[in-house]
Write a protein that holds these residues in place. Structure first.
Motif, PDB file in Angstrom:
ATOM      1  N   MET B 363       0.880  -1.148  -0.081  1.00 58.61           N
ATOM      2  CA  MET B 363      -0.108   0.059   0.091  1.00 58.61           C
ATOM      3  C   MET B 363       0.796   1.140  -0.107  1.00 58.61           C
ATOM      4  O   MET B 363       0.692   2.384  -0.886  1.00 58.61           O
ATOM      5  CB  MET B 363      -0.988   0.031   1.208  1.00 58.61           C
ATOM      6  CG  MET B 363      -1.987  -0.941   1.156  1.00 58.61           C
ATOM      7  SD  MET B 363      -2.926  -0.650  -0.303  1.00 58.61           S
ATOM      8  CE  MET B 363      -4.320  -1.942  -0.175  1.00 58.61           C
ATOM      9  N   GLU B 364       1.859   1.222   0.577  1.00 58.29           N
ATOM     10  CA  GLU B 364       2.801   2.474   0.955  1.00 58.29           C
ATOM     11  C   GLU B 364       3.369   2.948  -0.328  1.00 58.29           C
ATOM     12  O   GLU B 364       3.735   3.903  -0.818  1.00 58.29           O
ATOM     13  CB  GLU B 364       3.517   2.547   1.964  1.00 58.29           C
ATOM     14  CG  GLU B 364       4.710   1.588   2.045  1.00 58.29           C
ATOM     15  CD  GLU B 364       4.357   0.303   2.696  1.00 58.29           C
ATOM     16  OE1 GLU B 364       5.139  -0.261   3.315  1.00 58.29           O
ATOM     17  OE2 GLU B 364       3.176  -0.050   2.643  1.00 58.29           O
ATOM     18  N   LYS B 367       1.468   5.655  -2.816  1.00 60.20           N
ATOM     19  CA  LYS B 367       1.438   7.015  -2.701  1.00 60.20           C
ATOM     20  C   LYS B 367       1.917   7.913  -3.741  1.00 60.20           C
ATOM     21  O   LYS B 367       3.082   7.535  -4.380  1.00 60.20           O
ATOM     22  CB  LYS B 367       2.482   7.308  -1.392  1.00 60.20           C
ATOM     23  CG  LYS B 367       2.020   7.033  -0.077  1.00 60.20           C
ATOM     24  CD  LYS B 367       2.545   7.205   1.224  1.00 60.20           C
ATOM     25  CE  LYS B 367       1.919   6.728   2.297  1.00 60.20           C
ATOM     26  NZ  LYS B 367       2.670   6.771   3.618  1.00 60.20           N
ATOM     27  N   ARG B 431      -9.696   3.638   0.587  1.00 63.08           N
ATOM     28  CA  ARG B 431      -8.425   3.878   1.150  1.00 63.08           C
ATOM     29  C   ARG B 431      -7.215   3.910   0.234  1.00 63.08           C
ATOM     30  O   ARG B 431      -6.211   4.770   0.217  1.00 63.08           O
ATOM     31  CB  ARG B 431      -8.263   2.707   2.065  1.00 63.08           C
ATOM     32  CG  ARG B 431      -7.160   2.782   3.174  1.00 63.08           C
ATOM     33  CD  ARG B 431      -7.050   1.484   3.898  1.00 63.08           C
ATOM     34  NE  ARG B 431      -6.897   0.029   3.131  1.00 63.08           N
ATOM     35  CZ  ARG B 431      -6.961  -1.130   3.916  1.00 63.08           C
ATOM     36  NH1 ARG B 431      -6.629  -0.992   5.147  1.00 63.08           N
ATOM     37  NH2 ARG B 431      -6.591  -2.048   3.034  1.00 63.08           N
ATOM     38  N   GLU B 434      -7.087   7.369  -1.635  1.00 61.01           N
ATOM     39  CA  GLU B 434      -6.771   8.367  -0.737  1.00 61.01           C
ATOM     40  C   GLU B 434      -5.291   8.249  -0.758  1.00 61.01           C
ATOM     41  O   GLU B 434      -4.533   9.286  -0.995  1.00 61.01           O
ATOM     42  CB  GLU B 434      -7.321   8.078   0.615  1.00 61.01           C
ATOM     43  CG  GLU B 434      -7.228   9.248   1.414  1.00 61.01           C
ATOM     44  CD  GLU B 434      -7.227   9.008   2.828  1.00 61.01           C
ATOM     45  OE1 GLU B 434      -7.833   7.872   3.359  1.00 61.01           O
ATOM     46  OE2 GLU B 434      -6.551   9.598   3.688  1.00 61.01           O
ATOM     47  N   ILE B 435      -4.774   7.004  -0.428  1.00 54.71           N
ATOM     48  CA  ILE B 435      -3.400   6.833  -0.341  1.00 54.71           C
ATOM     49  C   ILE B 435      -2.563   7.326  -1.705  1.00 54.71           C
ATOM     50  O   ILE B 435      -1.524   7.964  -1.626  1.00 54.71           O
ATOM     51  CB  ILE B 435      -2.728   5.211  -0.335  1.00 54.71           C
ATOM     52  CG1 ILE B 435      -3.220   4.980   1.198  1.00 54.71           C
ATOM     53  CG2 ILE B 435      -1.330   5.112  -0.198  1.00 54.71           C
ATOM     54  CD1 ILE B 435      -3.009   3.391   1.550  1.00 54.71           C
ATOM     55  N   SER B 436      -3.334   7.048  -2.769  1.00 56.61           N
ATOM     56  CA  SER B 436      -2.588   7.185  -3.941  1.00 56.61           C
ATOM     57  C   SER B 436      -2.749   8.709  -4.352  1.00 56.61           C
ATOM     58  O   SER B 436      -2.005   9.370  -5.328  1.00 56.61           O
ATOM     59  CB  SER B 436      -2.867   6.203  -5.304  1.00 56.61           C
ATOM     60  OG  SER B 436      -4.344   6.196  -5.224  1.00 56.61           O
ATOM     61  N   GLY B 439      -1.233  11.058  -1.011  1.00 56.64           N
ATOM     62  CA  GLY B 439      -0.003  10.543  -0.535  1.00 56.64           C
ATOM     63  C   GLY B 439       1.327  11.310  -1.073  1.00 56.64           C
ATOM     64  O   GLY B 439       1.124  11.527  -2.411  1.00 56.64           O
ATOM     65  N   HIS B 444       8.689   8.933  -0.073  1.00 50.77           N
ATOM     66  CA  HIS B 444       8.647   7.451   0.408  1.00 50.77           C
ATOM     67  C   HIS B 444       9.386   6.990  -0.739  1.00 50.77           C
ATOM     68  O   HIS B 444       8.919   5.985  -1.580  1.00 50.77           O
ATOM     69  CB  HIS B 444       6.973   6.931   0.377  1.00 50.77           C
ATOM     70  CG  HIS B 444       6.567   7.652   1.653  1.00 50.77           C
ATOM     71  ND1 HIS B 444       6.516   7.129   2.940  1.00 50.77           N
ATOM     72  CD2 HIS B 444       5.597   8.719   1.964  1.00 50.77           C
ATOM     73  CE1 HIS B 444       5.806   7.878   3.390  1.00 50.77           C
ATOM     74  NE2 HIS B 444       5.271   8.863   2.946  1.00 50.77           N
TER      75      HIS B 444
END
Lengths: 274, 498, 129
Positions: B363-364, B367, B431, B434-436, B439, B444
């Protein structure tokens, strides 16, 4: 895990046993399985295909389409083993050579490997004994094994046998060479490229005969369509068509057996193994 | 030529598969064009066949020229005609879209890879068109064996997941074979239509009940129905990109088709719902599957594994719809086979496109991707909306049929599970989005891939992706036509009471 | 009681296949070694093959290879055993051999990476990832 396994097994087994009460008893000639479709095959096999071995007639003609995919399954297995295991990197460890004249075994560091010469012979890292009798017996036996395999393929119409059985025996003859000599000798006789092309050629013969039947104006795998190019009547054409596909099956099965053996025993390096 | 369509769909890719595998040893660059030709012809013929079936009714084909119970026969009606069309077209699109990833991930074995690719599609189409129970088993094994090999090609955990899949898949295949054996010993026939006419006097026999249970158990293992789903997330999650996005959308859907075919054509609705009364417990199981898939998906940190658990939950949708035992439920199940294949492919292609640039799907790593890969992420949003079930997309319509079927049957738990999973899907995808979206990419970068290298995927990936995601909306808009012309003729004939 | 004995003896082929099949499934579930699991899988597949072949049996029947004499075309099916299950099982044998080959290839690939074939040890190695 063991307890769970035992419970599952006992439950499923009990269910299965319970369901056998409605089955016909063993060997009953009047059971539904024996009187419906199979009886038709037994009665019609000779008048319709002129193949006395009914198993062959059903295998390659009435249910020939299944058999085509059966051959494809074999092909998939050969390709699957290749894809999973084959490494194209050369092994970079030390090698072992034998001095042919004296029989002395030499351990040679990886950067000092000699060029190919007749004085030295490479041997496997996991040393295999040099046995004159075993090598020569196997070498002499191999052609006879192959002859027998061809007989099994060709005589499938009249006796138990056919493409699968014959193909396995053919493959075994090459594997015999690989076991008694080493893998490099066997690969010298029939290279990896040849094996892979033969694998595809065998199934192509099978499906190609099927497609030819469409081009000749009948359904897929309806060998009767071939009577015009084989100059025989329709029933005889079926018999010959069955023989054609059996040859294709034999080629594929042989090639796949060799390919699977080579890849499994050498862990995909195809230089040395068992 | 017209009446050869059913066999050409299956045998053309087969012939091309062998040619491709031989050509790989002579001239590697020819492999991809040959595969495209084989797949393209198959897709074209399947569309022609669907047109033919929709206008003139079911088509039969005798292989080897033998009449039906004695030889093997094909029988195509609108149900399998529709699924074949979607399978071959999606496999074709996926083939084009994943060309670059195949070169990236399996550079020295592309020929063998494409040969297995074609053989896998042959297996699926063969399962779909066949009218013979044993032929179905053989093609099931063709499809399974190729998928074990394709999945095992991946790195890391892939061989272990493939081996687990192989164990369970073989168990499933053998259970199906055993069920067919029970049918054969009681009726003496292997042809589906013939077995269906011979069965009704035997409905009370315990052997036929066992045959049904074993066929169902086998197919349920192969489709990863909830308690038997353990193999799926690992196998599909660790497969090479091209193999994952081929197998994940198609294999499970085809198995749902097999289940519906067994229920409707062979064992008839009377047997399944009136004599055995298997409907309600299976709907409960399906509701459980939907809820469990959704909950497991929430726990995932990897995008692809999350998608895999969503598949588990979607299988629950289709199983539940099929077991509701009324017209709306069955319509919803069949429509969802069609829609879910498209939307799963859309999401897996997006994941593949991201992986192609980032080399990871945690997931991270996502971003800031909206700025780097706007087109991919836009398609991802389209696929996500369809999975959630937002109106103009096709996912909404099948869910609508499923919910109305659930209400008609009084299965409120199933309806609740559907709504619950829609909510969870909404949470999951928002979710990710939102992260992509929010972020920050640059901060990162500790994963080794340099930020500058991450950019939009090449056009060969984007164009198929855009086609699939517009397809989601187009299919949604034509839902009425699909239901009236393709699904209702089959479902209404099956003889449901509601 | 004697009814039960007759029922079991008349259908002992089914009992045998079920027992074999359960041995196979048990090995697949309970064993930790991948090769042992594979052997269990093979036993399981073989039991189904035995089941099919026993369907084809007929008391007093011979192998289904007919006389090939011209004009002699009347065949009494009860005299020959049923060829169809044999054909089906040829296919099933080939499938099980192919599956076994691919499974061995996968096991070998796993061994190359983890240097073990015990399932719990492999899972231990995979867990930290």
């Amino acid at each position: 895990m063991k307890a769970i396994g035992l419970i599952i097994v006992v439950l499923v087994g009990a269910l299965l046993l319970y369901s056998t009460e409605d089955f016909p008893s063993w060997g009953d000639p009047a059971s539904p399985a024996s009187v419906h479709v199979a009886a038709h095959h037994l009665k019609k096999a000779i008048p319709e295909t002129s193949v006395p071995n009914v198993v062959t007639a059903v295998l390659a003609d009435y249910r020939g389409y299944d058999t085509m995919f059966e051959t494809s399954v074999i092909f998939c297995a050969g390709l699957g083993c290749f894809v999973l295991l084959r490494l194209f990197k050369k092994r970079d460890d030390d090698s072992y050579y034998r001095h042919v004249a004296t029989g002395i075994t030499l351990h040679i560091k990886k950067d000092k490997i000699p060029d190919a010469s007749s004085e030295f012979e490479r041997i496997d890292t996991l040393w295999t004994p040099y046995d004159l009798i075993v090598k020569n017996v196997c070498r002499i036996l191999a052609p006879f094994v192959q002859l027998f395999a061809l007989y099994v393929i060709a005589h499938g119409h009249h006796s138990p046998g056919g493409g699968f059985q014959g193909g396995v025996i053919l493959g075994a003859s090459v594997i015999l060479i690989a076991i008694s000599h080493d893998m490099r000798t066997a690969l010298g006789r029939i290279s990896e490229k040849t094996v892979h092309i033969l694998m595809a050629v065998g199934v192509l013969i099978y499906s190609g005969i099927g497609a030819l039947c469409i081009l000749m104006g009948r359904n897929f795998l309806d060998y009767a369509a071939l009577s015009r190019i084989l100059f025989t009547d329709k029933i005889e054409a079926r018999s010959l068509g069955i023989f054609g596909v059996e040859v294709g099956v034999g080629i594929t099965v042989m090639a796949v057996m060799i390919s699977i053996y080579n890849n499994l025993s050498s862990e995909g390096r195809q230089d040395e193994g068992l | 030529m017209n009446h050869h369509y059913p066999v050409l769909i299956v045998t053309l890719p087969l012939l091309f598969a062998f040619v491709v595998s031989g050509t790989a040893w002579v001239k590697k660059s020819l492999c991809f064009p040959l595969t495209v030709a084989g797949m393209g012809l198959s897709a074209w013929f399947s569309i022609c066949l669907l047109g033919q079936v929709a206008t003139t009714g079911p088509v039969e084909y005798r292989l080897g020229g033998w009449a039906m119970p004695w030889g093997i026969g094909y029988r195509v009606d609108t149900l399998n005609g529709m699924v074949i069309a979607v399978v071959t077209v999606l496999a074709f699109i996926n083939l084009i879209a994943t060309r670059k990833t195949v070169v990236q991930e399996t550079p020295d074995k592309t020929g063998a890879f494409y040969s297995l690719y074609l053989l896998f599609v042959v297996g699926l189409t063969g399962i779909l068109v066949t009218g013979d129970l044993f032929n179905l088993y053989v093609l099931l094994e063709v499809a399974s064996l190729t998928s074990y090999a394709l999945i095992g090609m991946g790195n890391g955990r892939a061989p272990m997941s493939a081996l687990n899949y192989l164990f369970l898949g073989t168990l499933g295949g053998c259970f199906y074979l055993l069920g067919v054996g029970y049918l054969y010993i009681m009726t003496g026939s292997l042809n589906m239509a013939d077995v269906a006419t011979l069965l009704p006097p035997l409905f009370k026999s315990s052997a036929i009940v066992m045959a049904f249970i074993f066929c169902m158990a086998g197919v349920s293992i192969k489709m990863a129905f909830f308690p038997l789903h353990m193999w799926l997330p690992n196998a599909y999650g660790n497969a090479p990109t091209a193999a994952g996005s081929l197998i994940a959308p198609l294999m499970t859907k085809v198995m749902v088709y097999v289940l519906i075919r067994l229920m409707l054509t062979i064992f008839s609705v009377d047997f399944v719902f009136v004599i055995l009364k298997m409907g309600p417990p299976m709907v409960w199981m399906s509701s459980l599957a939907i809820a469990a898939g959704a909950v497991f998906a929430l726990a995932q940190k990897n995008l692809k594994r999350m998608l895999c658990y969503i598949i588990v939950s979607e299988i629950g949708y289709m199983m539940g719809g099929a077991w509701l035992g009324n017209n709306a439920g069955m319509t919803g199940a069949v429509l969802h086979i069609f829609n879910d294949a498209i939307m799963t492919l859309c999401l897996f292609l997006c994941a593949g496109s991201i992986y192609y640039r980032t080399q990871g799907l945690e997931m991270e790593r996502l971003k800031g991707l909206f700025r780097k890969m706007p087109v991919t992420m836009a398609c991802f949003v389209a696929g996500a909306l369809s999975i959630i079930g937002v109106p103009p997309t096709c996912g909404f319509f099948s869910k609508w049929y499923l919910i109305s079927g659930g209400l008609a049957a009084g299965q409120y738990a199933f309806v609740a599970a559907l709504i619950f999973s829609s909510l969870v899907n909404a949470i999951l995808f928002f979710r990710v989005i939102e992260i992509s979206y929010y972020g920050d990419f640059e901060t990162h970068n500790a994963h080794g891939s340099s930020g500058a290298a991450v950019m939009e995927s090449p056009a060969s990936m984007l164009v198929p992706l855009i086609i699939v995601s517009t397809g989601l909306v187009v299919v949604g808009l034509y839902t009425g036509g699909i239901v009236n012309h393709l699904i209702h003729p089959i479902v209404l004939k099956a003889g449901f009471s509601g | 009681m004697s009814d039960l004995v007759v029922a079991v003896l008349g259908k002992y082929n089914y009992w045998l296949y079920i027992i074999l099949m359960m041995i196979g499934i048990y090995a697949m579930i309970a064993k930790k070694n991948l090769i042992k699991k594979l052997v269990g899988m093979n036993i399981f597949q073989t039991s189904i093959i035995l089941f099919y072949v026993s369907i084809g049996c007929k008391k007093g029947g011979t192998i289904p290879i007919l006389e090939h004499s011209p004009g002699h075309h009347m065949v009494e099916p009860a005299h020959y055993i049923n060829p169809l299950p044999h054909v089906l099982m040829l296919t099933a044998i080939v499938v099980s051999v192919s599956t076994f080959g691919v499974a061995l290839a996968l096991a070998l690939k796993i061994y190359r990476k983890h240097k073990t074939l015990e399932e719990d040890e492999i899972l231990m190695q995979l867990r930290p990832e």
